[in-house]
Enzyme design. Structure first.
Site, mmCIF file in Angstrom:
data_model
loop_
_atom_site.group_PDB
_atom_site.id
_atom_site.type_symbol
_atom_site.label_atom_id
_atom_site.label_comp_id
_atom_site.label_asym_id
_atom_site.label_seq_id
_atom_site.Cartn_x
_atom_site.Cartn_y
_atom_site.Cartn_z
ATOM 1 N N ASN A 9 0.873 -1.189 0.000
ATOM 2 C CA ASN A 9 0.000 0.000 0.000
ATOM 3 C C ASN A 9 0.904 1.231 0.000
ATOM 4 O OD1 ASN A 9 -1.826 2.041 0.470
ATOM 5 N ND2 ASN A 9 -2.157 1.513 2.629
ATOM 6 N N LYS A 11 0.081 4.319 -0.176
ATOM 7 C CA LYS A 11 -0.513 5.527 0.439
ATOM 8 C C LYS A 11 -0.267 6.737 -0.463
ATOM 9 C CE LYS A 11 0.427 3.359 4.824
ATOM 10 N NZ LYS A 11 0.342 3.462 6.257
ATOM 11 N N HIS A 96 -9.405 1.142 4.830
ATOM 12 C CA HIS A 96 -8.109 1.281 5.517
ATOM 13 C C HIS A 96 -8.289 2.207 6.721
ATOM 14 C CE1 HIS A 96 -3.974 2.402 6.358
ATOM 15 N NE2 HIS A 96 -3.621 1.305 5.725
ATOM 16 N N GLU A 98 -6.619 4.538 7.899
ATOM 17 C CA GLU A 98 -6.392 5.971 7.679
ATOM 18 C C GLU A 98 -7.624 6.613 7.061
ATOM 19 O OE1 GLU A 98 -2.695 5.452 5.584
ATOM 20 O OE2 GLU A 98 -1.785 4.799 7.464
ATOM 21 N N GLU A 168 -5.553 -5.339 10.345
ATOM 22 C CA GLU A 168 -4.527 -4.329 10.585
ATOM 23 C C GLU A 168 -4.811 -3.617 11.907
ATOM 24 O OE1 GLU A 168 -2.366 -3.130 6.781
ATOM 25 O OE2 GLU A 168 -4.026 -1.739 7.043
ATOM 26 N N GLY A 174 2.467 1.688 10.720
ATOM 27 C CA GLY A 174 3.459 2.753 10.609
ATOM 28 C C GLY A 174 4.141 3.111 11.916
ATOM 29 N N SER A 213 3.371 -2.658 10.288
ATOM 30 C CA SER A 213 4.822 -2.678 10.480
ATOM 31 C C SER A 213 5.471 -3.991 10.030
ATOM 32 C CB SER A 213 5.172 -2.356 11.942
ATOM 33 O OG SER A 213 4.738 -1.049 12.261
#
Ligand code: PEP
Length: 252
Positions: A9, A11, A96, A98, A168, A174, A213
């Site tokens: 991904n 981003k 996702h 985010e 996730e 991250g 991660s």
């Protein structure tokens, strides 16, 4: 037998030229992955999708990072599943964390997007996961069950088999704070069991990825788990060398 799947991904990273450069640098590794029966995917920004598709090896699945649930119309800034299909995109990431955090992406909205993708025969990659606070309060399964029910419950068996799920944990995306292999396996197993209860006879074929991660030095441990079929990777998917290292780690 579920095939292993590694999805990057990107981003909000890379220009079209950078995406094309990645596509050309990954040719040999993509062939190696095909020989090893490992499936690959990359999710570039909308801006790069067309160039990346045209330059990437054919066995790389190309995913959007989002899609709208309507076919067309007055939805400024949006892109439909039919539009993705018209440039040979294979699917889209949905939900996702985010987007759930910054763009009000609810599980109910995700269900409509998944429906729109399936209508075009594209692959939905549906993300679920709990926040750090929810994890600390022991609410992981409760949160994920709600995301599964609201996002997936209405689908039929044959539709469900086409959907990929990514677990996730938000606290590990991250951050360098990996979920342990044990947590990843427990939650992915839980997801498979709940999918089976919701949509009987579907879950054995559903691929469930872990994301958060993941790096070349830890990916193999996750893939050894019975219910973890692959990884959704952000930061470590950005350079061809680290993407290639992960492919090799998966093949061992
Ligand atoms: C992600 O973006 O889905 C992700 C898991 O990111 P990272 O690998 O950087 O934690």
């Amino acid at each position: 037998m579920r095939r292993k799947l590694l999805v990057g991904n990107w981003k909000m990273n890379k220009t079209p030229d950078e995406a094309i450069a990645f596509a050309s640098e990954i040719q040999k590794e993509a062939k190696f992955a095909a020989d090893q029966k490992i499936d690959l995917g990359i999710a570039p920004t909308f801006l790069c999708l067309n160039d990346f598709r045209k330059n990437a090896p054919n066995n790389i699945l190309v995913f959007a990072q989002n899609v709208h649930y309507e076919d067309h119309g007055a939805f400024t800034g949006e892109v439909s599943a039919a539009m993705l299909k018209s440039i040979r995109i294979d699917g889209s990431i949905i939900g996702h964390s985010e987007r759930r955090t910054y763009d009000n992406e609810t599980s109910k909205k995700c269900a409509k997007k998944i429906r729109a993708l399936l209508k075009e025969n594209l692959i939905p990659l549906y993300c679920v996961g709990e926040t750090e606070q929810e994890f600390n309060e022991g609410k992981t399964k409760e949160v994920i069950l709600k995301q599964l029910k609201e996002g997936l419950e209405d689908f039929k068996k044959e539709e469900m088999k086409k959907i990929i799920i990514a677990y996730e944990p938000v606290w590990s995306i991250g951050t360098g704070k990996n979920a342990s292999e044990e947590i990843a396996e427990n939650v992915c197993k839980f997801i498979r069991e709940e999918v089976e209860k919701m949509i009987p006879e579907s879950s054995e074929e559903v691929r469930i990825l872990y994301g958060g991660s993941v790096k070349p030095n830890n990916i193999a441990g996750y893939l050894k788990q019975e219910n973890v079929d692959g990884a959704l990777v952000g930061g470590a998917s950005l350079t061809p060398s680290s993407f290639a290292e992960m492919i090799h780690a998966l093949s061992e």
